[in-house]
Scaffold this motif. Structure first.
Motif, PDB file in Angstrom:
ATOM      1  N   TYR A 304      31.040   2.675 -35.077  1.00 46.97           N
ATOM      2  CA  TYR A 304      32.436   2.653 -35.527  1.00 46.97           C
ATOM      3  C   TYR A 304      32.654   3.643 -36.671  1.00 46.97           C
ATOM      4  O   TYR A 304      33.624   4.413 -36.659  1.00 46.97           O
ATOM      5  CB  TYR A 304      32.809   1.241 -35.960  1.00 46.97           C
ATOM      6  CG  TYR A 304      33.979   1.165 -36.893  1.00 46.97           C
ATOM      7  CD1 TYR A 304      35.282   1.432 -36.448  1.00 46.97           C
ATOM      8  CD2 TYR A 304      33.797   0.835 -38.233  1.00 46.97           C
ATOM      9  CE1 TYR A 304      36.366   1.360 -37.312  1.00 46.97           C
ATOM     10  CE2 TYR A 304      34.869   0.752 -39.101  1.00 46.97           C
ATOM     11  CZ  TYR A 304      36.147   1.022 -38.639  1.00 46.97           C
ATOM     12  OH  TYR A 304      37.215   0.963 -39.514  1.00 46.97           O
ATOM     13  N   TYR A 305      31.774   3.643 -37.656  1.00 51.41           N
ATOM     14  CA  TYR A 305      31.949   4.556 -38.790  1.00 51.41           C
ATOM     15  C   TYR A 305      31.847   6.017 -38.354  1.00 51.41           C
ATOM     16  O   TYR A 305      32.581   6.874 -38.860  1.00 51.41           O
ATOM     17  CB  TYR A 305      30.939   4.247 -39.901  1.00 51.41           C
ATOM     18  CG  TYR A 305      31.255   2.980 -40.646  1.00 51.41           C
ATOM     19  CD1 TYR A 305      32.470   2.828 -41.311  1.00 51.41           C
ATOM     20  CD2 TYR A 305      30.360   1.914 -40.672  1.00 51.41           C
ATOM     21  CE1 TYR A 305      32.770   1.664 -41.973  1.00 51.41           C
ATOM     22  CE2 TYR A 305      30.660   0.736 -41.338  1.00 51.41           C
ATOM     23  CZ  TYR A 305      31.865   0.617 -41.986  1.00 51.41           C
ATOM     24  OH  TYR A 305      32.170  -0.546 -42.641  1.00 51.41           O
ATOM     25  N   ARG A 306      30.951   6.315 -37.410  1.00 49.49           N
ATOM     26  CA  ARG A 306      30.871   7.689 -36.913  1.00 49.49           C
ATOM     27  C   ARG A 306      32.184   8.093 -36.249  1.00 49.49           C
ATOM     28  O   ARG A 306      32.679   9.208 -36.452  1.00 49.49           O
ATOM     29  CB  ARG A 306      29.708   7.824 -35.917  1.00 49.49           C
ATOM     30  CG  ARG A 306      28.335   7.829 -36.541  1.00 49.49           C
ATOM     31  CD  ARG A 306      27.271   8.291 -35.565  1.00 49.49           C
ATOM     32  NE  ARG A 306      27.159   7.417 -34.397  1.00 49.49           N
ATOM     33  CZ  ARG A 306      26.358   6.362 -34.331  1.00 49.49           C
ATOM     34  NH1 ARG A 306      25.615   6.019 -35.380  1.00 49.49           N
ATOM     35  NH2 ARG A 306      26.300   5.642 -33.225  1.00 49.49           N
ATOM     36  N   HIS A 307      32.755   7.190 -35.458  1.00 52.32           N
ATOM     37  CA  HIS A 307      33.993   7.524 -34.752  1.00 52.32           C
ATOM     38  C   HIS A 307      35.156   7.654 -35.718  1.00 52.32           C
ATOM     39  O   HIS A 307      35.945   8.609 -35.621  1.00 52.32           O
ATOM     40  CB  HIS A 307      34.314   6.462 -33.710  1.00 52.32           C
ATOM     41  CG  HIS A 307      35.564   6.765 -32.943  1.00 52.32           C
ATOM     42  ND1 HIS A 307      35.560   7.507 -31.781  1.00 52.32           N
ATOM     43  CD2 HIS A 307      36.872   6.473 -33.192  1.00 52.32           C
ATOM     44  CE1 HIS A 307      36.802   7.645 -31.343  1.00 52.32           C
ATOM     45  NE2 HIS A 307      37.614   7.024 -32.177  1.00 52.32           N
ATOM     46  N   ILE A 308      35.303   6.731 -36.644  1.00 52.52           N
ATOM     47  CA  ILE A 308      36.452   6.774 -37.551  1.00 52.52           C
ATOM     48  C   ILE A 308      36.363   7.992 -38.459  1.00 52.52           C
ATOM     49  O   ILE A 308      37.388   8.628 -38.776  1.00 52.52           O
ATOM     50  CB  ILE A 308      36.565   5.466 -38.372  1.00 52.52           C
ATOM     51  CG1 ILE A 308      37.939   5.354 -39.042  1.00 52.52           C
ATOM     52  CG2 ILE A 308      35.486   5.347 -39.423  1.00 52.52           C
ATOM     53  CD1 ILE A 308      39.067   5.065 -38.118  1.00 52.52           C
ATOM     54  N   TRP A 309      35.169   8.383 -38.858  1.00 55.43           N
ATOM     55  CA  TRP A 309      35.017   9.577 -39.686  1.00 55.43           C
ATOM     56  C   TRP A 309      35.440  10.809 -38.904  1.00 55.43           C
ATOM     57  O   TRP A 309      36.134  11.688 -39.426  1.00 55.43           O
ATOM     58  CB  TRP A 309      33.569   9.689 -40.162  1.00 55.43           C
ATOM     59  CG  TRP A 309      33.359  10.707 -41.254  1.00 55.43           C
ATOM     60  CD1 TRP A 309      34.320  11.427 -41.908  1.00 55.43           C
ATOM     61  CD2 TRP A 309      32.109  11.095 -41.816  1.00 55.43           C
ATOM     62  NE1 TRP A 309      33.737  12.253 -42.846  1.00 55.43           N
ATOM     63  CE2 TRP A 309      32.381  12.069 -42.812  1.00 55.43           C
ATOM     64  CE3 TRP A 309      30.787  10.723 -41.588  1.00 55.43           C
ATOM     65  CZ2 TRP A 309      31.375  12.661 -43.560  1.00 55.43           C
ATOM     66  CZ3 TRP A 309      29.792  11.315 -42.329  1.00 55.43           C
ATOM     67  CH2 TRP A 309      30.071  12.274 -43.315  1.00 55.43           C
ATOM     68  N   SER A 310      35.069  10.877 -37.643  1.00 59.40           N
ATOM     69  CA  SER A 310      35.485  11.998 -36.794  1.00 59.40           C
ATOM     70  C   SER A 310      36.994  12.030 -36.641  1.00 59.40           C
ATOM     71  O   SER A 310      37.620  13.101 -36.726  1.00 59.40           O
ATOM     72  CB  SER A 310      34.800  11.882 -35.431  1.00 59.40           C
ATOM     73  OG  SER A 310      35.220  12.914 -34.570  1.00 59.40           O
ATOM     74  N   ALA A 311      37.595  10.872 -36.430  1.00 59.91           N
ATOM     75  CA  ALA A 311      39.045  10.796 -36.286  1.00 59.91           C
ATOM     76  C   ALA A 311      39.754  11.190 -37.582  1.00 59.91           C
ATOM     77  O   ALA A 311      40.798  11.866 -37.562  1.00 59.91           O
ATOM     78  CB  ALA A 311      39.471   9.384 -35.872  1.00 59.91           C
ATOM     79  N   MET A 312      39.184  10.817 -38.710  1.00 57.85           N
ATOM     80  CA  MET A 312      39.770  11.187 -39.996  1.00 57.85           C
ATOM     81  C   MET A 312      39.768  12.706 -40.187  1.00 57.85           C
ATOM     82  O   MET A 312      40.778  13.304 -40.537  1.00 57.85           O
ATOM     83  CB  MET A 312      38.986  10.494 -41.141  1.00 57.85           C
ATOM     84  CG  MET A 312      39.221   8.999 -41.231  1.00 57.85           C
ATOM     85  SD  MET A 312      37.944   8.152 -42.224  1.00 57.85           S
ATOM     86  CE  MET A 312      38.142   8.958 -43.823  1.00 57.85           C
ATOM     87  N   ARG A 313      38.628  13.313 -39.944  1.00 59.86           N
ATOM     88  CA  ARG A 313      38.525  14.763 -40.149  1.00 59.86           C
ATOM     89  C   ARG A 313      39.390  15.537 -39.173  1.00 59.86           C
ATOM     90  O   ARG A 313      39.869  16.635 -39.488  1.00 59.86           O
ATOM     91  CB  ARG A 313      37.065  15.193 -40.035  1.00 59.86           C
ATOM     92  CG  ARG A 313      36.213  14.762 -41.237  1.00 59.86           C
ATOM     93  CD  ARG A 313      34.791  15.208 -41.137  1.00 59.86           C
ATOM     94  NE  ARG A 313      34.077  14.510 -40.086  1.00 59.86           N
ATOM     95  CZ  ARG A 313      32.760  14.529 -39.933  1.00 59.86           C
ATOM     96  NH1 ARG A 313      31.997  15.239 -40.773  1.00 59.86           N
ATOM     97  NH2 ARG A 313      32.183  13.865 -38.960  1.00 59.86           N
ATOM     98  N   ALA A 314      39.625  14.957 -37.991  1.00 56.07           N
ATOM     99  CA  ALA A 314      40.474  15.624 -37.006  1.00 56.07           C
ATOM    100  C   ALA A 314      41.933  15.728 -37.463  1.00 56.07           C
ATOM    101  O   ALA A 314      42.682  16.567 -36.952  1.00 56.07           O
ATOM    102  CB  ALA A 314      40.414  14.868 -35.673  1.00 56.07           C
ATOM    103  N   LEU A 315      42.330  14.906 -38.427  1.00 55.39           N
ATOM    104  CA  LEU A 315      43.701  14.977 -38.945  1.00 55.39           C
ATOM    105  C   LEU A 315      43.979  16.311 -39.645  1.00 55.39           C
ATOM    106  O   LEU A 315      45.132  16.692 -39.822  1.00 55.39           O
ATOM    107  CB  LEU A 315      43.975  13.827 -39.919  1.00 55.39           C
ATOM    108  CG  LEU A 315      43.930  12.393 -39.338  1.00 55.39           C
ATOM    109  CD1 LEU A 315      44.235  11.379 -40.442  1.00 55.39           C
ATOM    110  CD2 LEU A 315      44.925  12.251 -38.194  1.00 55.39           C
TER     111      LEU A 315
END
Length: 317
Positions: A304-315
């Motif tokens: 989950y943390y790997r995915h949410i971090w990726s989604a955050m940086r994609a912003l």
């Protein structure tokens, strides 16, 4: 940029189940997994609804498809655990648990929250955390059922903390909702679609504790999962506070996170002494169940943390 997963068109429920939780060596289908996990999450939220919703509350274990999803998911998660690495006895549990919890503190992610994340990225992370934090007090209440002695008192003390020690405005779920309202508005103002959080990883992270807490026979796993969460969470809360202070977020918005920097550190130590120590020597089966809860929570949360971090940086585009 992480893409939102949409539900697949499948021929049958059995096909969807097999695609979401394949046999060893198979790769889970994200769309099928998301569809089943969101269904599971909705079921749990209805089950934990307030008394005014008694008419629509589902009966536990009455839906064979819900039971099939839970069984398939549990089997799949157990297959991901290296059981040879689990502690063999209570004496080995302490060092194993503390090492696992220390490795689960996400230092790189915490550094990003504290020093680099934008307000919109921070807000997206808050919304991801909402799926778990909004029901944590109910989970704490459920896992004390059937315990006794020091174990019950330890969980009761933690629950009293969740209840703000009797101050309604300091109840932790109310404090978190205050944070969530602010962060939700920041995402809306920026035109950011929260559907980015519609992913298997977020719903696994939310559903795991709910499944463990609701089913009495999974209580040892719930105790393990909640214990490693409490033991490892303080650095993330500190990083959220540091990042929000850097970004000029109003102090009252992060009261929940600020309180948990110290509360979770205390709870982690108390949980180990008051919950784990009395339990892990009682039987090899109980030790294994607690340890599986620890190991599975770590695997699910890390994903989950790997995915949410990726989604955050994609912003950032």
């Amino acid at each position: 940029m992480p893409s939102t997963v949409t539900a697949p068109a499948v021929a049958s429920f059995d096909d969807q189940l097999a695609a979401a939780f394949p046999a060893p060596g198979g790769t889970p289908d994200p769309a099928a997994r998301l569809a089943l996990l969101t269904r599971l999450h909705q079921h749990y939220l209805r089950y934990l609804a307030g008394p005014e919703d008694f008419v629509t509350m589902p009966r536990l274990n009455a839906d064979p498809q819900i039971t099939a999803i839970e069984d398939a998911w549990l089997d799949w998660e157990d297959a991901q655990v290296d059981t040879a690495a689990l502690p063999a006895d209570g004496a080995a549990f302490r060092d194993w648990f503390l090492a696992v919890a220390e490795a689960h503190t996400q230092p790189d992610f915490c550094a990003y929250l504290a020093h680099e994340a934008t307000l919109e990225e921070m807000a997206l992370f808050f919304m991801g955390e909402e799926l778990v934090d909004s029901k944590f007090d109910d989970l704490m209440a459920m896992v004390q059922i059937g315990t006794e002695g020091r174990t019950k008192l330890t969980i009761a003390e933690n629950y009293w903390d969740e209840m703000g020690e009797g101050d309604l405005d300091a109840v932790h779920t109310r404090m978190f909702e205050h944070s969530a309202v602010y962060m939700r508005a920041r995402l809306d103002e920026a035109g950011i679609d929260r559907a980015q959080l519609s992913c298997p990883e977020a719903y696994e992270n939310a559903c795991l504790l709910l499944m463990y807490g609701i089913h009495r026979h999974l209580t040892p796993r719930a105790l393990g999962a909640m214990g490693v969460l409490e033991q490892s969470a303080s650095p993330r809360f500190q990083a959220m506070v540091d990042g929000c202070d850097r970004l000029g977020v109003p102090a009252d918005v992060i009261d929940y996170q600020r309180v948990h920097v110290h509360v979770d550190a205390d709870h982690g130590a108390e949980w180990f002494k008051g919950v784990f120590v009395p339990l892990v020597d009682r039987s090899p089966a109980l030790l294994r169940a607690v340890s599986l809860g620890v190991a599975t929570r770590v695997r699910v949360a890390d994903a989950y943390y790997r995915h949410i971090w990726s989604a955050m940086r994609a912003l950032r585009g």
